[in-house]
Design a protein around this motif. Structure first.
Motif, PDB file in Angstrom:
ATOM      1  N   ALA A  83       3.369 -27.923 -69.244  1.00 19.66           N
ATOM      2  CA  ALA A  83       3.916 -27.824 -70.596  1.00 19.66           C
ATOM      3  C   ALA A  83       5.336 -28.385 -70.628  1.00 19.66           C
ATOM      4  O   ALA A  83       6.130 -28.148 -69.724  1.00 19.66           O
ATOM      5  N   ARG A  84       5.606 -29.166 -71.681  1.00 19.31           N
ATOM      6  CA  ARG A  84       6.945 -29.705 -71.950  1.00 19.31           C
ATOM      7  C   ARG A  84       7.288 -29.274 -73.370  1.00 19.31           C
ATOM      8  O   ARG A  84       6.800 -29.861 -74.331  1.00 19.31           O
ATOM      9  N   LEU A  85       8.138 -28.265 -73.499  1.00 16.24           N
ATOM     10  CA  LEU A  85       8.303 -27.565 -74.763  1.00 16.24           C
ATOM     11  C   LEU A  85       9.647 -27.840 -75.434  1.00 16.24           C
ATOM     12  O   LEU A  85      10.621 -28.235 -74.792  1.00 16.24           O
ATOM     13  N   ILE A  86       9.677 -27.616 -76.756  1.00 16.73           N
ATOM     14  CA  ILE A  86      10.912 -27.658 -77.526  1.00 16.73           C
ATOM     15  C   ILE A  86      11.557 -26.278 -77.438  1.00 16.73           C
ATOM     16  O   ILE A  86      10.931 -25.269 -77.766  1.00 16.73           O
ATOM     17  N   GLU A  87      12.822 -26.245 -77.029  1.00 13.16           N
ATOM     18  CA  GLU A  87      13.513 -24.960 -76.900  1.00 13.16           C
ATOM     19  C   GLU A  87      13.894 -24.412 -78.277  1.00 13.16           C
ATOM     20  O   GLU A  87      14.106 -25.171 -79.229  1.00 13.16           O
TER      21      GLU A  87
END
Length: 272
Positions: A83-87
């Motif tokens: 997963a590469r998420l928006i903080e």
């Protein structure tokens, strides 16, 4: 000609028919890729919540890059593996900027395990008929935790113009794109695209861009199509996509992806 080592294809509007199904011919072509030793990767804007029918159609083989590169999904286990998420702070600032510039927007967010939307956000045909994982929430709660994708919906704007304005407004915070043909912008973490996720997956397997064939139809596919050594658009693709590729195959409803794969790998009856 050497066979491609990796085939990457978008789903909706590309490999899937307009009713969201995988045709028998396309399923057979996908199987032929793997029988020939190739790696098949679905690269889609879809969240994992919408992947069960696809996983069943391909007998739970392979990997999917979901949410425009934010999530990697194992079709065998039906689990998210990367997963590469928006903080949250970035998510909150993006919403504030966009709402200030375009007051008519309504927002939703795709989390790793669910979907939340403001009351004014109009659900599409997939989520409007599924209660699981979908909830209405107060606007302030949208940025309560990291998310895979932020979506902004406008009631009337041209999709390309909405994308242009979103890019100007929040392009330094997130990566805006669009894929539906409607006034809906999809935003991933900054720098996250279908291409970055696909390049990482290919690199782990020692596969070079020149050994990759990719298929797509909408602007969110452009980074992937530009990165791949060989790029195909389906005939029903967005004009920007048709202008960017060297190869055009038949439309999604005419099994265009299958036609191209049969040309590359042979049909199930061929021995090449």
């Amino acid at each position: 000609m050497n066979l491609p080592r990796l085939v990457a294809t978008d789903l909706d509007g590309t490999a899937l028919r307009s009713d969201g199904t995988v045709s028998p011919r396309t399923a057979a072509a996908f199987a032929r890729v793997e029988e020939a030793g190739g790696t098949l990767v679905f690269v889609t804007a879809r969240p994992p919540r919408w992947m069960h029918s696809v996983a069943e159609a391909v007998r739970h083989h392979g990997l999917a890059i979901c949410a425009n590169g934010a999530l990697v999904y194992d079709l065998h286990t039906e689990e998210i593996v990367e997963a590469r998420l928006i903080e949250p702070a970035v998510l909150e600032e993006s919403i504030v900027r966009l709402r200030t510039r375009l007051p008519g927007l309504a927002f939703s967010v795709e989390y790793e395990g669910g979907f939340a939307h403001e009351a004014g956000y109009v659900l599409d045909r997939w989520d409007s008929r599924r209660a699981y994982g979908v909830r209405v929430t107060a606007s302030a709660a949208l940025a309560s935790r990291p998310c895979a994708k932020l979506l902004a919906q406008h009631p009337s704007m041209d999709p390309d113009e909405l994308h242009r304005q979103a890019l100007e407004c929040v392009g330094d915070l997130v990566t805006p794109t669009h894929s539906s043909g409607h006034a809906l912008i999809e935003m991933s973490a900054r720098g996250v695209t279908k291409a970055t996720a696909l390049a990482a997956l290919a690199g782990e397997r020692g596969i070079r861009p020149a050994e990759v064939v990719a298929f797509g139809d909408m602007p969110n596919d452009l980074p992937m199509l530009t990165w791949a050594g060989t790029a195909y658009a389906v005939a029903n693709a967005h004009p920007d996509v048709l202008a960017a590729v060297d190869h055009v195959t038949a439309a999604n409803n005419d099994d265009g992806v299958a036609l191209a794969l049969e040309d590359l790998f042979g049909s199930s009856g061929d021995q090449r």
